[in-house]
Write a protein that holds these residues in place. Sequence first.
Motif: not given
Length: 249
Positions: A72-76, A100-108
């Motif tokens: 996640l570091d440096g992502t947008e 919630a948006e980060l969870g959708n991104m990493v699948g966790q």
Amino acid sequence: MKVVFIEDVPDVALAGETKEVADGYGRNYLLPKKLAVLADSAASNILKAQMKQVLARRAQAEAEMKEIAARLDGTEITIRAKAGEKERLYGSVTAADIAAELGNMVGQAIDKRKVDLEEPIRQLGVHEVTLKFTHDINAAIKVLVEAEEAAPEAAEKEAKEEKKPRARRAKKAQEEAIAAEEAEVLAEEAEAEGEKLVLKLEESEVADVKTEEAEAKAEETESKVKKPKVKKKSTKKAEEKVEEKESGE
């Protein structure tokens, strides 16, 4: 005083660690709060055995968090929300929304408490946010908040819905104005009727006074004109005097 920590104490020690602490701090805070036990006690030996398993699980969890932080570091991420004038949001973007948006991104699932957000985002644009997984595992991300574009039909419907309250308010204001005018007219009519009634009462009182004065004057005039009655001598006495006169002759 040497103690074994049962739980993490920020900026002091992690659970399972053995450290030397001040006697007062250990006796008055750590031990009563059950955050630690004495290192030379029997409980500490049992705790150390249990903490080996805890530390193993902790190490695994930290390894996973490091992996997620690195991804996640440096992502947008982009979050869309309804906005009004001056690019200000109608609502806000919260730590829960970002997690919630980060969870959708990493699948966790990401714990919203890991999102270090001082206050909810209420403005469009790019916002820098820090994720704090542990005291030494962090990740910096950017949150782009864009205006949510409504479909033409939805926008038209929303515009109509916005007009309805204004129309209702205008109609209500007009009805209130009419009611106020009617109430004012009724009040004026009632006041006029009251004035008429007062005038009639005053005229009646004046008429009564004049009648009383006229009656008083009539009585006074009658008493002045009326003569005293003269009593007549009885006929019998007159006849007796005539007879006496004749008998004397």
